[in-house]
Structure formats: structure tokens, C-alpha cells
Design a protein around this motif. Sequence first.
Motif, mmCIF file in Angstrom:
data_model
loop_
_atom_site.group_PDB
_atom_site.id
_atom_site.type_symbol
_atom_site.label_atom_id
_atom_site.label_comp_id
_atom_site.label_asym_id
_atom_site.label_seq_id
_atom_site.Cartn_x
_atom_site.Cartn_y
_atom_site.Cartn_z
ATOM 1 N N MET A 81 94.124 121.153 55.769
ATOM 2 C CA MET A 81 94.541 120.541 54.519
ATOM 3 C C MET A 81 93.422 119.607 54.049
ATOM 4 O O MET A 81 92.927 118.784 54.812
ATOM 5 C CB MET A 81 95.844 119.769 54.752
ATOM 6 N N MET A 82 93.046 119.749 52.800
ATOM 7 C CA MET A 82 92.023 118.875 52.231
ATOM 8 C C MET A 82 92.654 117.518 51.899
ATOM 9 O O MET A 82 93.784 117.447 51.425
ATOM 10 C CB MET A 82 91.430 119.500 50.973
ATOM 11 N N ILE A 83 91.913 116.452 52.164
ATOM 12 C CA ILE A 83 92.367 115.089 51.875
ATOM 13 C C ILE A 83 91.539 114.547 50.717
ATOM 14 O O ILE A 83 90.314 114.519 50.776
ATOM 15 C CB ILE A 83 92.203 114.160 53.094
ATOM 16 N N SER A 84 92.234 114.143 49.655
ATOM 17 C CA SER A 84 91.579 113.554 48.486
ATOM 18 C C SER A 84 92.108 112.142 48.281
ATOM 19 O O SER A 84 93.242 111.839 48.628
ATOM 20 C CB SER A 84 91.869 114.370 47.228
ATOM 21 N N GLY A 99 102.910 122.815 54.254
ATOM 22 C CA GLY A 99 101.996 123.869 53.836
ATOM 23 C C GLY A 99 101.125 123.519 52.641
ATOM 24 O O GLY A 99 100.587 124.399 51.983
ATOM 25 N N TYR A 100 100.957 122.242 52.366
ATOM 26 C CA TYR A 100 100.125 121.834 51.231
ATOM 27 C C TYR A 100 98.657 122.121 51.524
ATOM 28 O O TYR A 100 98.182 121.898 52.632
ATOM 29 C CB TYR A 100 100.302 120.341 50.932
ATOM 30 N N GLN A 101 97.923 122.584 50.504
ATOM 31 C CA GLN A 101 96.488 122.796 50.648
ATOM 32 C C GLN A 101 95.726 121.486 50.502
ATOM 33 O O GLN A 101 94.628 121.339 51.025
ATOM 34 C CB GLN A 101 95.984 123.790 49.601
ATOM 35 N N GLU A 102 96.313 120.553 49.737
ATOM 36 C CA GLU A 102 95.639 119.285 49.484
ATOM 37 C C GLU A 102 96.652 118.159 49.407
ATOM 38 O O GLU A 102 97.723 118.312 48.828
ATOM 39 C CB GLU A 102 94.829 119.345 48.184
ATOM 40 N N MET A 103 96.275 117.026 49.981
ATOM 41 C CA MET A 103 97.048 115.800 49.867
ATOM 42 C C MET A 103 96.189 114.813 49.083
ATOM 43 O O MET A 103 95.031 114.590 49.426
ATOM 44 C CB MET A 103 97.365 115.238 51.252
ATOM 45 N N VAL A 104 96.754 114.251 48.016
ATOM 46 C CA VAL A 104 96.049 113.266 47.200
ATOM 47 C C VAL A 104 96.647 111.897 47.509
ATOM 48 O O VAL A 104 97.843 111.684 47.339
ATOM 49 C CB VAL A 104 96.176 113.595 45.696
ATOM 50 N N ILE A 105 95.809 110.986 47.958
ATOM 51 C CA ILE A 105 96.254 109.659 48.383
ATOM 52 C C ILE A 105 95.747 108.629 47.389
ATOM 53 O O ILE A 105 94.577 108.635 47.009
ATOM 54 C CB ILE A 105 95.722 109.348 49.796
ATOM 55 N N LEU A 150 100.353 117.347 47.001
ATOM 56 C CA LEU A 150 101.239 116.301 47.513
ATOM 57 C C LEU A 150 100.592 114.955 47.216
ATOM 58 O O LEU A 150 99.470 114.688 47.645
ATOM 59 C CB LEU A 150 101.447 116.468 49.022
ATOM 60 N N LEU A 151 101.276 114.107 46.474
ATOM 61 C CA LEU A 151 100.765 112.792 46.101
ATOM 62 C C LEU A 151 101.365 111.750 47.030
ATOM 63 O O LEU A 151 102.580 111.661 47.184
ATOM 64 C CB LEU A 151 101.122 112.471 44.648
ATOM 65 N N VAL A 152 100.498 110.950 47.656
ATOM 66 C CA VAL A 152 100.918 109.885 48.567
ATOM 67 C C VAL A 152 100.519 108.551 47.944
ATOM 68 O O VAL A 152 99.353 108.342 47.604
ATOM 69 C CB VAL A 152 100.254 110.039 49.953
ATOM 70 N N LEU A 153 101.496 107.662 47.778
ATOM 71 C CA LEU A 153 101.256 106.343 47.196
ATOM 72 C C LEU A 153 101.744 105.261 48.138
ATOM 73 O O LEU A 153 102.752 105.441 48.832
ATOM 74 C CB LEU A 153 102.040 106.175 45.881
ATOM 75 N N GLY A 154 101.073 104.122 48.108
ATOM 76 C CA GLY A 154 101.609 102.940 48.756
ATOM 77 C C GLY A 154 102.805 102.449 47.950
ATOM 78 O O GLY A 154 102.932 102.738 46.759
#
Length: 174
Positions: free
Chosen positions: A1-4, A92-98, A42-46
Motif C-alpha cells: 500500500m502506498m503511503i501519501s 485492500g486500499y492501494q493508497e492511504m492518504v494521511i 483511504l483518508l486518515v486524519l487526526g
Amino acid sequence: MMISVTFTASQNGIIRHKNTIPWENFNELRCDEFTRASCSRLLVLGRHSFEALKIKLECDLLVLSTTKTTSEGSIHFAASLAEAMEIGRAGGYQEMVISGGRQLLIEAMLLADVIYKSTILVEPMGNVYAPTIPTNFQLIWVRNYKGNPSHSYQTYTLDPYTKSKLSSTGLLKL
């Protein structure tokens, strides 16, 4: 999974002032680049960043919180970035955007493959500064927008050869 990592800062590096965003630029938040960088992954926020949002995001959203653990509609919670990454992989996400806050950005930049930065061309007062982009990242794409206030998007990657994988909006093609 790519991490952005994606974040917005003023030109003097401010990202927050007393738990609020110290400028209003709804055009920057509603723009196609922000939506594509965030809501098709997938968007990850504090938690504080999530609470400061002034628009409703319709996407797979994971909020980091040590106090909430139960999902609320389409909003899910994780206690740590490590737990969020497990959820992303299992989903199964290809990318997670943090995206922020500051401490989450610092932690995420150590794991990131790409950084999407938006710079608002204002110099507000603030008490929280954006972290410095690590020197091993290279700027490979920039687009400037005139407005009130004007803003700019930048894409940074670890591998300069990924420039050939960029879409016309500066996002890496999955």
C-alpha cells in the motif's frame, strides 16, 4: 500500500492557530486536486484536523483518536497510525492518504512515498507550524492558482523517476 501525506500550510509555515485553520480558502478545499488526493483513497486524519474541517468529505475516512473507537456512520476510528495502516491493508486500499495534525504529519512523513502540499499565499499568525519536508523528497510537480487568497499545489516524491507516473493534476496514478 502506498503511503501519501497531504497538508496545507500558509507561506510562513502555519497550519493552525488555537485549534483552528487561520485562513479561509474554500476554493482550495473544494478543488479537484484535494478531492482526488483524498477521497479516492483511504483518508486518515487526526481528530483535531477532522473537527476543524469546514466541508463534508464523502470518502472512506479514518480518524485517529484515543478516546473514540466506535464508528459513526461512514467515519471510522483508530487509536494509532499503526492501527490505521493495518485497517488500510486489510481493506485492500492501494493508497492511504494521511493528513494532520502536526505530530501525525511528522510520523507519517517517515513512512511516506509521496507528499502532496498545498501552500496558501497568506502569512497569518499561528501557533502550530507545518513540519519540514524531509530532504530525501524531491519536488516534481507544481501548479499555481490565482484567487483570494492565491494558493499553490506541490507534489514531492522519494523517487524522481515517478514523475512519469503523474497525472495532469500532480497525483500519482494508481
